[in-house]
Design a protein around this motif. Structure first.
Motif, PDB file in Angstrom:
ATOM      1  N   TYR A 320       0.832  -1.212   0.000  1.00 24.05           N
ATOM      2  CA  TYR A 320       0.000   0.000   0.000  1.00 24.05           C
ATOM      3  C   TYR A 320       0.861   1.255   0.000  1.00 24.05           C
ATOM      4  CZ  TYR A 320      -3.171   3.600   1.783  1.00 24.05           C
ATOM      5  OH  TYR A 320      -3.877   4.760   1.959  1.00 24.05           O
ATOM      6  N   TRP A 321       1.778   1.344   0.968  1.00 19.78           N
ATOM      7  CA  TRP A 321       2.625   2.537   1.032  1.00 19.78           C
ATOM      8  C   TRP A 321       3.638   2.564  -0.110  1.00 19.78           C
ATOM      9  CZ3 TRP A 321       0.696   6.254   3.603  1.00 19.78           C
ATOM     10  CH2 TRP A 321      -0.065   6.025   4.755  1.00 19.78           C
ATOM     11  N   GLY A 322       3.961   1.382  -0.628  1.00 22.79           N
ATOM     12  CA  GLY A 322       4.913   1.313  -1.738  1.00 22.79           C
ATOM     13  C   GLY A 322       4.379   1.925  -3.023  1.00 22.79           C
ATOM     14  N   VAL A 323       3.035   1.987  -3.173  1.00 25.23           N
ATOM     15  CA  VAL A 323       2.464   2.608  -4.376  1.00 25.23           C
ATOM     16  C   VAL A 323       1.897   4.003  -4.095  1.00 25.23           C
ATOM     17  CG1 VAL A 323       1.942   0.404  -5.480  1.00 25.23           C
ATOM     18  CG2 VAL A 323       0.199   1.500  -4.087  1.00 25.23           C
ATOM     19  N   THR A 324       1.368   4.224  -2.883  1.00 28.00           N
ATOM     20  CA  THR A 324       0.742   5.525  -2.608  1.00 28.00           C
ATOM     21  C   THR A 324       1.767   6.654  -2.456  1.00 28.00           C
ATOM     22  OG1 THR A 324       0.668   4.987  -0.232  1.00 28.00           O
ATOM     23  CG2 THR A 324      -1.318   4.534  -1.546  1.00 28.00           C
ATOM     24  N   THR A 325       2.877   6.376  -1.786  1.00 30.33           N
ATOM     25  CA  THR A 325       3.877   7.434  -1.588  1.00 30.33           C
ATOM     26  C   THR A 325       4.480   7.910  -2.915  1.00 30.33           C
ATOM     27  OG1 THR A 325       4.377   6.545   0.615  1.00 30.33           O
ATOM     28  CG2 THR A 325       5.979   8.057  -0.346  1.00 30.33           C
ATOM     29  N   PRO A 326       4.926   7.025  -3.819  1.00 27.68           N
ATOM     30  CA  PRO A 326       5.418   7.495  -5.118  1.00 27.68           C
ATOM     31  C   PRO A 326       4.337   8.220  -5.932  1.00 27.68           C
ATOM     32  CG  PRO A 326       6.153   5.245  -4.725  1.00 27.68           C
ATOM     33  CD  PRO A 326       5.142   5.565  -3.667  1.00 27.68           C
ATOM     34  N   SER A 327       3.060   7.803  -5.773  1.00 34.27           N
ATOM     35  CA  SER A 327       1.971   8.460  -6.501  1.00 34.27           C
ATOM     36  C   SER A 327       1.813   9.903  -6.028  1.00 34.27           C
ATOM     37  CB  SER A 327       0.663   7.691  -6.297  1.00 34.27           C
ATOM     38  OG  SER A 327       0.767   6.379  -6.802  1.00 34.27           O
ATOM     39  N   LYS A 342      -6.736   8.422   0.819  1.00 33.84           N
ATOM     40  CA  LYS A 342      -8.056   7.918   0.400  1.00 33.84           C
ATOM     41  C   LYS A 342      -8.570   8.627  -0.861  1.00 33.84           C
ATOM     42  CE  LYS A 342     -10.868  10.769   3.543  1.00 33.84           C
ATOM     43  NZ  LYS A 342     -11.882  10.694   4.625  1.00 33.84           N
ATOM     44  N   HIS A 343      -8.068   9.840  -1.150  1.00 35.67           N
ATOM     45  CA  HIS A 343      -8.461  10.557  -2.367  1.00 35.67           C
ATOM     46  C   HIS A 343      -7.404  10.451  -3.466  1.00 35.67           C
ATOM     47  CE1 HIS A 343     -11.817  12.070  -0.194  1.00 35.67           C
ATOM     48  NE2 HIS A 343     -11.112  12.887   0.589  1.00 35.67           N
ATOM     49  N   LEU A 344      -6.351   9.691  -3.214  1.00 40.53           N
ATOM     50  CA  LEU A 344      -5.208   9.651  -4.123  1.00 40.53           C
ATOM     51  C   LEU A 344      -5.569   9.072  -5.490  1.00 40.53           C
ATOM     52  CD1 LEU A 344      -2.186  10.092  -4.548  1.00 40.53           C
ATOM     53  CD2 LEU A 344      -1.786   7.815  -3.582  1.00 40.53           C
ATOM     54  N   ALA A 345      -6.240   7.921  -5.493  1.00 40.34           N
ATOM     55  CA  ALA A 345      -6.576   7.269  -6.763  1.00 40.34           C
ATOM     56  C   ALA A 345      -7.468   8.174  -7.610  1.00 40.34           C
ATOM     57  CB  ALA A 345      -7.254   5.930  -6.506  1.00 40.34           C
ATOM     58  N   GLU A 346      -8.433   8.837  -6.972  1.00 41.65           N
ATOM     59  CA  GLU A 346      -9.343   9.737  -7.671  1.00 41.65           C
ATOM     60  C   GLU A 346      -8.574  10.908  -8.306  1.00 41.65           C
ATOM     61  OE1 GLU A 346     -13.102  12.699  -6.621  1.00 41.65           O
ATOM     62  OE2 GLU A 346     -12.274  11.363  -5.075  1.00 41.65           O
ATOM     63  N   GLU A 347      -7.613  11.467  -7.553  1.00 43.31           N
ATOM     64  CA  GLU A 347      -6.831  12.597  -8.040  1.00 43.31           C
ATOM     65  C   GLU A 347      -5.917  12.174  -9.190  1.00 43.31           C
ATOM     66  OE1 GLU A 347      -6.178  16.724  -7.745  1.00 43.31           O
ATOM     67  OE2 GLU A 347      -7.631  15.402  -6.760  1.00 43.31           O
ATOM     68  N   MET A 348      -5.298  10.982  -9.062  1.00 44.67           N
ATOM     69  CA  MET A 348      -4.440  10.467 -10.135  1.00 44.67           C
ATOM     70  C   MET A 348      -5.249  10.253 -11.413  1.00 44.67           C
ATOM     71  SD  MET A 348      -1.177  10.006  -9.215  1.00 44.67           S
ATOM     72  CE  MET A 348      -0.497   8.646 -10.150  1.00 44.67           C
ATOM     73  N   LEU A 367      -3.870   1.006  -8.808  1.00 44.89           N
ATOM     74  CA  LEU A 367      -3.840   1.867  -7.622  1.00 44.89           C
ATOM     75  C   LEU A 367      -5.154   1.788  -6.858  1.00 44.89           C
ATOM     76  CD1 LEU A 367      -2.422   4.006  -5.904  1.00 44.89           C
ATOM     77  CD2 LEU A 367      -3.258   5.748  -7.495  1.00 44.89           C
ATOM     78  N   GLU A 368      -6.260   1.819  -7.559  1.00 42.02           N
ATOM     79  CA  GLU A 368      -7.573   1.750  -6.902  1.00 42.02           C
ATOM     80  C   GLU A 368      -7.752   0.416  -6.182  1.00 42.02           C
ATOM     81  OE1 GLU A 368     -10.240   2.534 -10.113  1.00 42.02           O
ATOM     82  OE2 GLU A 368     -10.345   4.696  -9.679  1.00 42.02           O
ATOM     83  N   LYS A 369      -7.272  -0.672  -6.793  1.00 39.63           N
ATOM     84  CA  LYS A 369      -7.411  -1.992  -6.178  1.00 39.63           C
ATOM     85  C   LYS A 369      -6.630  -2.070  -4.862  1.00 39.63           C
ATOM     86  CE  LYS A 369      -5.236  -5.635  -7.903  1.00 39.63           C
ATOM     87  NZ  LYS A 369      -4.886  -6.799  -8.771  1.00 39.63           N
ATOM     88  N   ILE A 370      -5.401  -1.545  -4.862  1.00 39.42           N
ATOM     89  CA  ILE A 370      -4.565  -1.601  -3.659  1.00 39.42           C
ATOM     90  C   ILE A 370      -5.123  -0.689  -2.567  1.00 39.42           C
ATOM     91  CG2 ILE A 370      -2.271  -1.053  -2.760  1.00 39.42           C
ATOM     92  CD1 ILE A 370      -1.141  -1.976  -5.489  1.00 39.42           C
ATOM     93  N   VAL A 371      -5.607   0.503  -2.951  1.00 40.70           N
ATOM     94  CA  VAL A 371      -6.210   1.417  -1.968  1.00 40.70           C
ATOM     95  C   VAL A 371      -7.489   0.801  -1.402  1.00 40.70           C
ATOM     96  CG1 VAL A 371      -7.321   3.666  -1.669  1.00 40.70           C
ATOM     97  CG2 VAL A 371      -5.192   3.493  -2.966  1.00 40.70           C
ATOM     98  N   ARG A 372      -8.266   0.161  -2.247  1.00 43.11           N
ATOM     99  CA  ARG A 372      -9.516  -0.477  -1.807  1.00 43.11           C
ATOM    100  C   ARG A 372      -9.226  -1.606  -0.814  1.00 43.11           C
ATOM    101  NH1 ARG A 372     -11.516  -0.812  -6.409  1.00 43.11           N
ATOM    102  NH2 ARG A 372     -10.832  -2.911  -6.960  1.00 43.11           N
ATOM    103  N   LEU A 373      -8.188  -2.391  -1.090  1.00 45.60           N
ATOM    104  CA  LEU A 373      -7.806  -3.472  -0.172  1.00 45.60           C
ATOM    105  C   LEU A 373      -7.439  -2.902   1.200  1.00 45.60           C
ATOM    106  CD1 LEU A 373      -7.063  -6.447   0.390  1.00 45.60           C
ATOM    107  CD2 LEU A 373      -4.771  -5.945  -0.465  1.00 45.60           C
ATOM    108  N   TYR A 374      -6.720  -1.784   1.199  1.00 42.75           N
ATOM    109  CA  TYR A 374      -6.323  -1.164   2.470  1.00 42.75           C
ATOM    110  C   TYR A 374      -7.559  -0.675   3.243  1.00 42.75           C
ATOM    111  CZ  TYR A 374      -3.681   1.653   5.787  1.00 42.75           C
ATOM    112  OH  TYR A 374      -3.153   2.179   6.939  1.00 42.75           O
ATOM    113  N   LYS A 375      -8.529  -0.083   2.514  1.00 42.97           N
ATOM    114  CA  LYS A 375      -9.753   0.380   3.177  1.00 42.97           C
ATOM    115  C   LYS A 375     -10.526  -0.794   3.765  1.00 42.97           C
ATOM    116  CE  LYS A 375     -10.584   4.564   0.422  1.00 42.97           C
ATOM    117  NZ  LYS A 375     -11.488   5.202  -0.570  1.00 42.97           N
ATOM    118  N   ASP A 376     -10.588  -1.889   3.009  1.00 42.90           N
ATOM    119  CA  ASP A 376     -11.283  -3.093   3.500  1.00 42.90           C
ATOM    120  C   ASP A 376     -10.604  -3.627   4.756  1.00 42.90           C
ATOM    121  OD1 ASP A 376     -13.089  -2.911   1.460  1.00 42.90           O
ATOM    122  OD2 ASP A 376     -12.127  -4.414   0.182  1.00 42.90           O
TER     123      ASP A 376
END
Length: 592
Positions: A320-327, A342-348, A367-376
């Motif tokens: 999760y952090w491996g993809v969100t931080t570079p994004s 939580k708004h990162l995928a939408e902004e990208m 990105l959305e799949k990994i963020v969604r997994l973290y939210k779940d």
């Protein structure tokens, strides 16, 4: 009885004699014989290594230990004065020893040197230890190596470390045991050497047993580097320290680590502790209790839980952090503040997929799949993940990060393009204001003729203008990089600042030329400004414009007229202005 004061501090005394040692001089004959022996040994070594490539080590046994080997192997007494060569080969070559020895002896006879050959396998060496013949093993370990794949070096560093430890506190050590790749005969020159040291704590009365263990552990670990240095090897010692009582508890409970250690370990030193345990284990007398079996079975179940938790932790933390931080870094590079995750995928999606069309949809989906997994995970909808899922996520992560590197280059290229174009436009906007709207080549000619040659600007300013033109052309050809863009920007800043400063001086000069001071009434002051054929009267924070008559005006009208005056050299005033002015304010005086 053991107390704090009885534990020795780690002190090593190095004593050097101030007197020069008397070195006996060898006769010329002896020197020649020694040189001949060295050459023959080198030839013999090369023959053995070439013919028997499986050889693990070749070494010369220490002269002082020869008598031990003569007694052990029933070697003729007269060989005491021989050179004793030790050859170590793998255990699977054991049956070939008679043939190997016969062929090497023939080679020795050709050299006509007094050399006696000992061929051993690692198992032979460990058998000596198991028979408590530690001196023989130590002799092999400390023999002079002619060739070594790793076993001699690993054994030597362990022996030296053992000697340092025993020399310091022998009465506390009951067993010093080696294990791992060294015992298996697989040691190489960089192998770690596993060592087990068992400390007797049964007579501790004035010091907690744990404190005794930690103090002795500290000293044992301090000797590691010294042993490595003395041995001249790259092998790293990995000691494990056990208290005798704790170890015995582990043996009684049939702890797998203890059982493995006893089964496979080879003692380099033992005071009647390790060998009896090894014999009891071999006889089947050491058996785990039912409670111990249940405990170890439960450890398996808890290991499964830990493994699942670790997989989940990899998915929801590392990936999760491996993809969100570079994004977030990409959005910052683009010029936007990084959004919350939580708004990162939408902004990208909005910026790089929909607006700029720089990123493909598949990467937004990852990105959305990994963020969604973290939210779940946060909402406890996901409590475990499979190894297959982790493999898929890692693959997606690798693809995503690879694409982000390409995106970074795209953003930087676009940023460089904007920078170069902006620099070019800013520079030529100022030059056009100064010189007039003309073709680029003509602007350069006029700038050089009217401003550089007249000393208003320097040749460096002209060079910077040319560099800006070249930078724009190079960028279109794809020859610009970040360093060149930055250099062009820095130089352009110097030019732009100097052009603005010059323009401001010119504006001030225009303003001052058309400025009049007016005195009227009883000590009252006003200002008159002549520009663009108009006359402006400024009095008591009020701006008026006088032409054929007097009008109310404003600052915007005044500034507009001043801008137009910049292109005019003459200041013309309609004489009627003064008549109107006199009617407006009465008698007045004008001063420049």
């Amino acid at each position: 009885m053991v107390d704090e004061k009885s534990i020795p501090e780690m002190e090593i005394d190095h004593k050097y004699s101030s007197e020069k040692p008397i070195i006996p001089k060898n006769s010329e004959k002896e020197v020649k014989e020694m040189e001949k022996a060295k050459k023959e040994l080198e030839k013999l070594k090369n023959f053995i290594i070439k013919k028997y490539s499986f050889t693990q080590a070749l070494s010369l046994l220490p002269p002082q230990s020869i008598s031990l080997f003569i007694e052990e192997e029933e070697v003729p007494k007269e060989t005491e004065k021989y050179i004793h060569l030790c050859m170590i080969i793998p255990e699977e070559k054991l049956k070939e020893i008679p043939k190997i020895k016969q062929e090497i002896v023939k080679e020795v006879e050709k050299a006509k040197e007094k050399i006696w050959l000992h061929i051993k396998t690692p198992v032979d060496i460990w058998e000596l230890c198991l028979d408590s013949k530690f001196e023989l093993t130590q002799s092999i370990a400390m023999s002079f190596p002619l060739y070594d794949k790793g076993i001699l070096g690993a054994l030597r560093v362990a022996e030296i470390h053992k000697s340092l430890v025993l020399n310091k506190f022998e009465k506390y050590v009951v067993s010093y045991v080696i294990g791992g790749s060294l015992v298996r005969g697989e040691a190489i020159k960089t192998s770690d050497v596993d060592v087990f040291v068992i400390i007797n704590d049964t007579d501790v009365k004035r010091m907690p047993r744990v404190e005794l263990k930690e103090r002795l552990r500290g000293i044992i670990y301090q000797y590691i580097e010294q042993a490595k240095s003395l041995a001249g090897v790259k092998n790293k010692l990995e000691p494990q320290i056990y208290l005798l009582t704790d170890f015995w508890e582990g043996v009684k409970e049939a702890h797998p680590v203890m059982f493995t250690f006893i089964r496979d370990g080879i003692p380099l030193y033992d005071r009647g502790t390790f060998m009896p345990w090894k014999a009891l284990l071999k006889m089947g007398k050491l058996k785990p209790s039912p409670e111990a079996i249940d405990m170890f079975m439960s450890l398996g179940e808890s290991s499964i839980k830990r493994a699942k938790a670790s997989l989940l932790d990899i998915a929801v933390q590392d990936i999760y952090w491996g993809v969100t931080t570079p994004s977030q870094a990409m959005l910052m590079l683009y010029g936007l503040p990084p959004p919350v995750p939580k708004h990162l995928a939408e902004e990208m999606r909005k910026v790089f997929f929909e607006k700029e069309k720089m990123l493909e949809k598949k990467y937004i989906d990852i990105l959305e799949k990994i963020v969604r997994l973290y939210k779940d995970y946060e909402h406890e909808r996901v409590k475990e993940v499979s190894g297959k899922q982790i493999d898929e996520l890692v693959k997606d992560m690798e693809d995503y990060l690879k694409r982000l590197k390409e995106l970074k280059e795209q953003i930087e290229k676009r940023t460089h393009e904007k920078t170069i174009i902006q620099i070019y436009e800013d520079v030529f906007h100022l030059l056009t204001t100064l010189i007039g709207k003309k073709p680029q080549a003509r602007i350069l000619e006029d700038f050089e003729k009217d401003y550089v040659k007249r000393g208003k600007f320097t040749h460096q300013h002209l060079r910077i203008i040319k560099d800006v033109i070249t930078a724009k052309a190079d960028f279109k050809k794809g020859k610009m990089n970040a360093h060149k863009v930055d250099e062009a920007r820095k130089n352009a800043v110097i030019l732009i600042n100097d052009l603005i400063e010059y323009q401001q001086r010119q504006d001030l000069s225009v303003f001052e030329k058309g400025k009049l001071k007016i005195r009227y009434g009883k000590g009252k002051l006003a200002e008159g400004i002549v520009c663009n054929g108009k006359f402006f009267l400024i009095r008591e924070n009020k701006i008026s414009k006088i032409d054929e008559k007097i009008y109310d005006s404003n600052l915007e009208d005044l500034n507009s007229s001043l801008e137009k005056q910049k292109c005019q050299k003459d200041f013309n005033i309609n004489p009627k202005v003064f008549e109107i002015l006199k009617k407006e304010i009465g008698d007045f005086e004008i001063s420049l």
